[in-house]
Motif scaffolding. Sequence first.
Motif, short mmCIF file in Angstrom:
data_model
loop_
_atom_site.label_atom_id
_atom_site.label_comp_id
_atom_site.label_asym_id
_atom_site.label_seq_id
_atom_site.Cartn_x
_atom_site.Cartn_y
_atom_site.Cartn_z
N THR A 25 -41.84 -70.33 -5.19
CA THR A 25 -41.83 -68.89 -4.91
C THR A 25 -41.11 -68.61 -3.59
N PRO A 26 -40.16 -67.69 -3.61
CA PRO A 26 -39.43 -67.39 -2.37
C PRO A 26 -40.32 -66.63 -1.37
N THR A 27 -40.01 -66.75 -0.08
CA THR A 27 -40.67 -65.95 0.94
C THR A 27 -40.19 -64.50 0.82
N SER A 28 -38.90 -64.33 0.61
CA SER A 28 -38.35 -63.00 0.33
C SER A 28 -37.04 -63.17 -0.41
N GLY A 29 -36.53 -62.02 -0.91
CA GLY A 29 -35.29 -62.07 -1.67
C GLY A 29 -35.56 -62.11 -3.16
N LYS A 30 -34.48 -62.15 -3.93
CA LYS A 30 -34.63 -61.96 -5.37
C LYS A 30 -33.64 -62.83 -6.13
N VAL A 31 -34.09 -63.33 -7.27
CA VAL A 31 -33.20 -64.07 -8.17
C VAL A 31 -33.33 -63.48 -9.57
N ASP A 32 -32.19 -63.12 -10.16
CA ASP A 32 -32.16 -62.75 -11.58
C ASP A 32 -31.42 -63.84 -12.33
N VAL A 33 -32.02 -64.33 -13.41
CA VAL A 33 -31.35 -65.28 -14.28
C VAL A 33 -31.27 -64.64 -15.66
N LEU A 34 -30.05 -64.52 -16.19
CA LEU A 34 -29.82 -63.89 -17.49
C LEU A 34 -30.40 -62.47 -17.51
N GLY A 35 -30.28 -61.78 -16.38
CA GLY A 35 -30.75 -60.41 -16.29
C GLY A 35 -32.26 -60.26 -16.18
N LEU A 36 -32.97 -61.39 -16.11
CA LEU A 36 -34.43 -61.33 -15.99
C LEU A 36 -34.84 -61.73 -14.58
N ASN A 37 -35.86 -61.10 -14.07
CA ASN A 37 -36.34 -61.42 -12.74
C ASN A 37 -37.17 -62.72 -12.79
N ILE A 38 -36.73 -63.69 -12.04
CA ILE A 38 -37.38 -65.01 -12.12
C ILE A 38 -38.83 -64.97 -11.63
N ALA A 39 -39.14 -64.03 -10.75
CA ALA A 39 -40.50 -63.96 -10.19
C ALA A 39 -41.48 -63.35 -11.18
N THR A 40 -41.04 -62.33 -11.94
CA THR A 40 -41.98 -61.63 -12.81
C THR A 40 -41.82 -62.01 -14.29
#
Lengths: 310, 246
Positions: free
Chosen positions: B56-71
Amino acid sequence: MEKLISRAPAVKIQQLRKTYENDTVLAIKGLDLTVGSGELLALIGPDGAGKTSLFRILATLILPDGGQVEVLGYDVVKDFQSLRLITGYMPGRFALYQDLTVLENLSFFATVFNTSIEANYDIIRDIYVQLEPFKHRRASQLSGGMKQKLALCCTLVHKPSILLLDEPTTGVDPVSRQEFWDILDKLKADGMTMIVSTPYMDEARRCDRIAMMNRGELLDISTPEALIDGFGKPLYAIQSDRMFALLQDLRKYPVTDTCFAFGEAHHVTFKKSIQVDDLRGYLQMQGHHHVDIAQIQPTVEDCFMDQLAS
Amino acid sequence: METPVIQVRELTKKFGHFTAVDHISFDVHQGEIFGFLGANGAGKTTAMRMICGLLTPTSGKVDVLGLNIATQTDAVKRQIGYMSQKFSLYDGLTVRENVTFYGGIYGMGKDQLKLKIAELAEKLGLEDKIDHQVSSLPLGWKQKLAFLVAIQHDPKVVFLDEPTGGVDPITRRQFWELIYEAAERGITVFVTTHYMDEAEYCDRVCIMVDGSVAALDRPENLRHKMGKETMHEVFYQLARAAQRQE
């Protein structure tokens, strides 16, 4: 090199045989090898070549099935106890206690050899100063490069006369590899005999001689210069705008002998001499642009691949 | 322009007071071979683990294939493959059992698996080894097998963490030919390596130094921009400038 060999050899191996699983797996078959005192020898070869078995025999950890092996005048079977005191062996897999700190690991290895860090500080000083800022950190928390430096430090702490290093830089980044080899150069200048296996051919290039093994046999042993001189056929570096297609098209070219990707270019040899313009024409017909063909000097890696391919 | 396959924005990871990955941003495009380089301790593995949803990142965002990796982690995981450096296959299981096990995780059917096993055995020339334990295979074969297992469910993206570490020169090249074939089939490849000749085989490379992106471009552009002959020299100059220790 002649000079190194003419001194009393540090390692003398004659007709060494090693098998596993009730003689069904032949790891080393009749190996003869002599390593000069103070020599830095590279050991290269694919998986299953027998490199690690050879290291383990030299380190007196496993017994040979046949042949004679002497290290610094001691027999690896009869004199194993004396030999262990003067041998430094760094196995391929990280050989430290992950849950001990840097200092604890070093003290442990010193204690096992009935010595102390202080007693032999001169030999480990150059490496230890790099580790000192992290001396209370657990080994598991070190980066790959630092782990390997610590492992080397532990291998040196009893002041061995010969070093056996089994792939010490695997998984280590290019900058740390350079630093590791700078340390080996210093040890060499102090007269240490070293046998080092490596999958990196640029490292093998830095050694006095390179021993190439395959399937338990010694294919070749020579200086890097002699190895390169012995390549014996023109080698070309070829580039175009579509490198993967180029690899396939070059392999289809009727007189191509070997063709391997080599970073920014493909390295190619041919069964007979070629006209560069013919080849260029053929590649342009296949739809390649910016075709560049140049004859080049082979590297150690080219020689290695050529030996294995033949 | 089409949506990138991976979109990294201001991605950051702190461990206590230590910032392992410091506000990195980049895109990875469909079908490209993306090389992710950096010295030991530069933050490469931490970044990669966040990008594939393992950390889990401390902050920031990653989208893979248009999906949010966190949610939408599970939805992402079904569509990606991952080959870790240390562990990929079960040594005590046979080749067939490993393929079946991983296929099961990704919900592949029996018939589909049967086909896959045959295909894989043929590709690697492993037909007579299919019921042998993986521990009996040479490292080079294991790595090639691990890669084919990582892409057996036809993921859109595959993450490879130092897949060729310690592998001999010939096997390394065979491995890269498998990567090229996968990329030709449209699989996006995200790969880390310490071999600088392999950096040349990537469409683009990203070089991490001290937790940040120090360079990101096509290998030939990096060489030209920095006036270097090889990627080794490019990497060496950038990585040597690292300030932080460990």
